[in-house]
Design an enzyme around this catalytic site. Structure first.
Site, PDB file in Angstrom:
ATOM      1  N   ASP A   9       0.894  -1.083   0.019  1.00 13.25           N
ATOM      2  CA  ASP A   9       0.352   0.646  -0.115  1.00 13.25           C
ATOM      3  C   ASP A   9       0.395   1.392  -0.019  1.00 13.25           C
ATOM      4  O   ASP A   9       2.125   1.341   0.269  1.00 13.25           O
ATOM      5  CB  ASP A   9      -1.367  -0.031   1.339  1.00 13.25           C
ATOM      6  CG  ASP A   9      -1.456   0.807   1.339  1.00 13.25           C
ATOM      7  OD1 ASP A   9      -2.567   1.600   0.331  1.00 13.25           O
ATOM      8  OD2 ASP A   9      -2.028   2.046   2.743  1.00 13.25           O
ATOM      9  N   LEU A  10       0.372   2.448  -0.633  1.00 13.66           N
ATOM     10  CA  LEU A  10       1.325   3.515  -0.442  1.00 13.66           C
ATOM     11  C   LEU A  10       1.084   4.456   0.744  1.00 13.66           C
ATOM     12  O   LEU A  10       1.918   4.495   1.360  1.00 13.66           O
ATOM     13  CB  LEU A  10       0.688   4.465  -1.818  1.00 13.66           C
ATOM     14  CG  LEU A  10       1.790   5.956  -1.874  1.00 13.66           C
ATOM     15  CD1 LEU A  10       3.058   5.446  -1.996  1.00 13.66           C
ATOM     16  CD2 LEU A  10       0.961   7.008  -2.694  1.00 13.66           C
ATOM     17  N   ASP A  11      -0.148   4.866   1.058  1.00  8.92           N
ATOM     18  CA  ASP A  11      -0.050   6.333   2.639  1.00  8.92           C
ATOM     19  C   ASP A  11      -0.257   5.575   3.516  1.00  8.92           C
ATOM     20  O   ASP A  11      -1.376   4.429   4.581  1.00  8.92           O
ATOM     21  CB  ASP A  11      -1.460   6.904   1.873  1.00  8.92           C
ATOM     22  CG  ASP A  11      -1.463   7.493   3.156  1.00  8.92           C
ATOM     23  OD1 ASP A  11      -0.610   8.175   4.062  1.00  8.92           O
ATOM     24  OD2 ASP A  11      -2.910   7.859   3.373  1.00  8.92           O
ATOM     25  N   THR A  17       0.963  10.093   3.688  1.00  8.27           N
ATOM     26  CA  THR A  17       0.390  11.219   3.231  1.00  8.27           C
ATOM     27  C   THR A  17      -0.311  11.937   4.238  1.00  8.27           C
ATOM     28  O   THR A  17      -1.149  12.624   3.380  1.00  8.27           O
ATOM     29  CB  THR A  17       0.704  10.973   1.558  1.00  8.27           C
ATOM     30  OG1 THR A  17       0.166   9.474   1.388  1.00  8.27           O
ATOM     31  CG2 THR A  17       1.660  11.099   1.029  1.00  8.27           C
ATOM     32  N   LYS A  45      -8.347   7.460   5.616  1.00 10.43           N
ATOM     33  CA  LYS A  45      -7.464   6.584   6.150  1.00 10.43           C
ATOM     34  C   LYS A  45      -7.190   4.572   4.722  1.00 10.43           C
ATOM     35  O   LYS A  45      -8.411   3.654   5.080  1.00 10.43           O
ATOM     36  CB  LYS A  45      -6.614   5.589   6.702  1.00 10.43           C
ATOM     37  CG  LYS A  45      -6.098   6.666   7.203  1.00 10.43           C
ATOM     38  CD  LYS A  45      -4.966   6.600   8.061  1.00 10.43           C
ATOM     39  CE  LYS A  45      -4.516   7.461   8.835  1.00 10.43           C
ATOM     40  NZ  LYS A  45      -3.264   7.403  10.086  1.00 10.43           N
ATOM     41  N   GLY A  46      -7.003   4.414   3.400  1.00  8.28           N
ATOM     42  CA  GLY A  46      -7.328   3.626   2.619  1.00  8.28           C
ATOM     43  C   GLY A  46      -8.932   3.947   1.332  1.00  8.28           C
ATOM     44  O   GLY A  46      -9.100   3.279   0.552  1.00  8.28           O
ATOM     45  N   ARG A  49     -10.611   8.911  -2.623  1.00 15.44           N
ATOM     46  CA  ARG A  49     -11.090  10.343  -2.263  1.00 15.44           C
ATOM     47  C   ARG A  49     -12.860  10.806  -2.457  1.00 15.44           C
ATOM     48  O   ARG A  49     -13.213  11.558  -1.578  1.00 15.44           O
ATOM     49  CB  ARG A  49     -10.373  10.826  -3.512  1.00 15.44           C
ATOM     50  CG  ARG A  49     -10.714  12.653  -3.730  1.00 15.44           C
ATOM     51  CD  ARG A  49      -9.822  13.888  -4.654  1.00 15.44           C
ATOM     52  NE  ARG A  49      -8.142  12.512  -4.905  1.00 15.44           N
ATOM     53  CZ  ARG A  49      -8.167  13.246  -6.108  1.00 15.44           C
ATOM     54  NH1 ARG A  49      -8.916  13.381  -7.396  1.00 15.44           N
ATOM     55  NH2 ARG A  49      -6.632  12.417  -6.791  1.00 15.44           N
ATOM     56  N   SER A 114      -2.638   1.014  -4.273  1.00 19.48           N
ATOM     57  CA  SER A 114      -3.000   1.827  -3.348  1.00 19.48           C
ATOM     58  C   SER A 114      -4.288   2.443  -3.911  1.00 19.48           C
ATOM     59  O   SER A 114      -4.354   1.950  -4.797  1.00 19.48           O
ATOM     60  CB  SER A 114      -1.628   3.297  -3.470  1.00 19.48           C
ATOM     61  OG  SER A 114      -2.626   4.326  -3.564  1.00 19.48           O
ATOM     62  N   ALA A 115      -5.528   3.207  -3.159  1.00 17.76           N
ATOM     63  CA  ALA A 115      -6.233   3.546  -3.506  1.00 17.76           C
ATOM     64  C   ALA A 115      -6.282   4.853  -4.431  1.00 17.76           C
ATOM     65  O   ALA A 115      -7.179   5.345  -5.160  1.00 17.76           O
ATOM     66  CB  ALA A 115      -6.793   4.047  -2.156  1.00 17.76           C
ATOM     67  N   SER A 116      -5.190   5.548  -3.590  1.00 16.62           N
ATOM     68  CA  SER A 116      -4.568   7.353  -4.585  1.00 16.62           C
ATOM     69  C   SER A 116      -4.413   7.405  -6.060  1.00 16.62           C
ATOM     70  O   SER A 116      -4.561   6.412  -6.618  1.00 16.62           O
ATOM     71  CB  SER A 116      -3.138   7.249  -3.700  1.00 16.62           C
ATOM     72  OG  SER A 116      -2.695   8.913  -4.280  1.00 16.62           O
ATOM     73  N   ASN A 118      -3.612   9.640  -7.169  1.00 13.59           N
ATOM     74  CA  ASN A 118      -2.133  10.124  -7.135  1.00 13.59           C
ATOM     75  C   ASN A 118      -0.204   9.431  -6.823  1.00 13.59           C
ATOM     76  O   ASN A 118       0.533   9.928  -6.835  1.00 13.59           O
ATOM     77  CB  ASN A 118      -1.501  11.627  -5.779  1.00 13.59           C
ATOM     78  CG  ASN A 118      -2.998  12.519  -6.555  1.00 13.59           C
ATOM     79  OD1 ASN A 118      -2.610  13.390  -7.540  1.00 13.59           O
ATOM     80  ND2 ASN A 118      -4.301  12.360  -5.675  1.00 13.59           N
ATOM     81  N   LYS A 145     -11.417  -0.679  -1.668  1.00 13.17           N
ATOM     82  CA  LYS A 145     -11.387  -2.000  -0.563  1.00 13.17           C
ATOM     83  C   LYS A 145     -12.103  -1.401   0.225  1.00 13.17           C
ATOM     84  O   LYS A 145     -12.162  -0.136   0.386  1.00 13.17           O
ATOM     85  CB  LYS A 145      -9.650  -1.269   0.464  1.00 13.17           C
ATOM     86  CG  LYS A 145      -8.019  -0.981  -1.085  1.00 13.17           C
ATOM     87  CD  LYS A 145      -7.095  -0.565  -0.029  1.00 13.17           C
ATOM     88  CE  LYS A 145      -6.181  -0.181  -0.787  1.00 13.17           C
ATOM     89  NZ  LYS A 145      -4.896  -0.187  -0.464  1.00 13.17           N
ATOM     90  N   GLU A 169      -0.468  -3.196   4.731  1.00 16.90           N
ATOM     91  CA  GLU A 169      -0.992  -2.433   4.841  1.00 16.90           C
ATOM     92  C   GLU A 169      -1.036  -1.215   5.861  1.00 16.90           C
ATOM     93  O   GLU A 169      -0.904  -2.725   7.194  1.00 16.90           O
ATOM     94  CB  GLU A 169      -2.745  -2.573   4.753  1.00 16.90           C
ATOM     95  CG  GLU A 169      -3.415  -3.147   3.559  1.00 16.90           C
ATOM     96  CD  GLU A 169      -3.681  -1.130   2.954  1.00 16.90           C
ATOM     97  OE1 GLU A 169      -3.454  -0.863   3.959  1.00 16.90           O
ATOM     98  OE2 GLU A 169      -4.441  -1.209   1.883  1.00 16.90           O
ATOM     99  N   ASP A 170      -1.637  -0.388   5.853  1.00 16.18           N
ATOM    100  CA  ASP A 170      -2.115   0.735   7.575  1.00 16.18           C
ATOM    101  C   ASP A 170      -3.534   1.054   7.936  1.00 16.18           C
ATOM    102  O   ASP A 170      -4.119   1.582   8.375  1.00 16.18           O
ATOM    103  CB  ASP A 170      -1.120   1.728   7.212  1.00 16.18           C
ATOM    104  CG  ASP A 170      -2.211   2.820   6.433  1.00 16.18           C
ATOM    105  OD1 ASP A 170      -2.353   2.062   5.648  1.00 16.18           O
ATOM    106  OD2 ASP A 170      -1.985   4.001   6.694  1.00 16.18           O
TER     107      ASP A 170
HETATM  108  P1  B16 Z   1      -5.859  10.525  -3.489  1.00 17.33           P
HETATM  109  P2  B16 Z   1      -3.570   4.436   0.511  1.00 17.33           P
HETATM  110  C1  B16 Z   1      -5.414   6.527  -0.092  1.00 17.33           C
HETATM  111  O1  B16 Z   1      -3.701   5.733  -0.141  1.00 17.33           O
HETATM  112  C2  B16 Z   1      -5.284   7.228   1.060  1.00 17.33           C
HETATM  113  O2  B16 Z   1      -5.381   6.161   1.821  1.00 17.33           O
HETATM  114  C3  B16 Z   1      -7.083   8.429   2.133  1.00 17.33           C
HETATM  115  O3  B16 Z   1      -6.604   8.827   2.557  1.00 17.33           O
HETATM  116  C4  B16 Z   1      -7.573   8.784   0.183  1.00 17.33           C
HETATM  117  O4  B16 Z   1      -8.427   9.182  -0.037  1.00 17.33           O
HETATM  118  C5  B16 Z   1      -7.219   7.721  -0.754  1.00 17.33           C
HETATM  119  O5  B16 Z   1      -5.595   7.322  -0.923  1.00 17.33           O
HETATM  120  C6  B16 Z   1      -6.877   8.147  -2.556  1.00 17.33           C
HETATM  121  O6  B16 Z   1      -6.085   9.122  -2.807  1.00 17.33           O
HETATM  122  O7  B16 Z   1      -6.640  11.836  -3.482  1.00 17.33           O
HETATM  123  O8  B16 Z   1      -4.912  10.813  -3.429  1.00 17.33           O
HETATM  124  O9  B16 Z   1      -6.585   9.910  -4.717  1.00 17.33           O
HETATM  125  O10 B16 Z   1      -3.917   3.880   1.706  1.00 17.33           O
HETATM  126  O11 B16 Z   1      -4.355   3.425  -0.680  1.00 17.33           O
HETATM  127  O12 B16 Z   1      -2.205   3.780  -0.503  1.00 17.33           O
HETATM  128 MG    MG Z   2      -3.043   3.428   3.640  1.00 15.10          MG
END
Ligand code: B16
Ligand code: MG
Length: 217
Positions: A9-11, A17, A45-46, A49, A114-116, A118, A145, A169-170
């Site tokens: 996972d990233l964040d 972040t 978290k996770g 957006r 990751s869900a991000s 970015n 997730k 994963e966190d």
């Molecule tokens: P973005 P992960 C998740 O990252 C974050 O934990 C979560 O807080 C955030 O809303 C989500 O990414 C989306 O991020 O706005 O950059 O698309 O923990 O899945 O790496």
């Molecule tokens: Mg995470």
């Protein structure tokens, strides 16, 4: 087929972040006249957006149009990206490069899950992108997730059977996603919160090379 694969996972696992997400959501919450706290941020978290904004609007008791919803999504991300822009290697969480290097030396395939949306930009900023054989992020998935989709796509792209994948994963939803995909789940953070994980570590400094060797088999 590779024998084992590692999915990060990233964040909260590679970089923290969450503090930047918090600042960007807090700024939007002020516009909504809502007191957004670190406890609220834990719920995000996770979580994607879009889902985060839905939760925030629910908490703040705000109803809006689709157009305004989309504008807030863009606004929050612009504010978040301003923080990301300033990131560098110093923000990598302890011992993450050592673990990635150890796996790379052993030719173990590595994925990001990751869900991000970015994720690529962040991995480039902290100069870790070259470690990853594949990146699966918020731009590739339709189900968030705790659905295992993000990790199952990563396993497929690595050419590794899901039950031979190890996921770091966190977030509770992330551990549930790994478990739903029948993968080995490793919680990084508070073991009482991540109690559903197969293994728990506070961070990577607690994980010795023998443990990684055992996972590799
Ligand atoms: P973005 P992960 C998740 O990252 C974050 O934990 C979560 O807080 C955030 O809303 C989500 O990414 C989306 O991020 O706005 O950059 O698309 O923990 O899945 O790496
Ligand atoms: Mg995470």
């Amino acid at each position: 087929m590779n024998t084992v694969g590692f999915i990060f996972d990233l964040d909260g696992v590679i970089v923290d972040t969450a503090k930047y997400h918090y600042l960007a959501w807090k700024k939007l919450a002020i516009e909504l006249d809502f007191q957004f706290t670190k406890e609220h941020n834990e719920l995000f978290k996770g979580v994607s957006r879009k889902r985060c904004l839905e939760i925030l609007l629910d908490l703040a008791n705000v109803e809006t149009t689709d157009e305004q919803f989309d504008r807030w999504m863009v606004e929050k991300n612009i504010d978040y990206l301003a923080y990301i822009e300033k990131m560098d290697k110093s923000e990598i969480l302890p011992d993450v490069p050592e673990v990635l290097e150890f796996l790379k030396q052993k030719n173990i395939p590595i994925a990001l899950g990751s869900a991000s949306k970015n994720a690529r930009a962040i991995l480039e900023k902290v100069d870790l992108i070259h470690y990853f054989n594949t990146i699966v992020d918020g731009t590739n998935v339709t189900k968030a997730k705790p659905d295992p989709e993000v990790f199952l796509i990563a396993a497929k792209q690595l050419g590794v059977l899901p039950n031979k994948c190890i996921v770091f994963e966190d977030a509770v939803a992330g551990i549930q996603a790994a478990n739903a995909g029948e993968m080995i789940s490793i919680g990084i953070g508070d073991a009482t919160i991540l109690s559903e994980a197969n293994y728990n570590f506070k961070d990577f400094t607690e994980m010795d090379k023998n443990f990684l060797e055992k996972l590799i088999g």
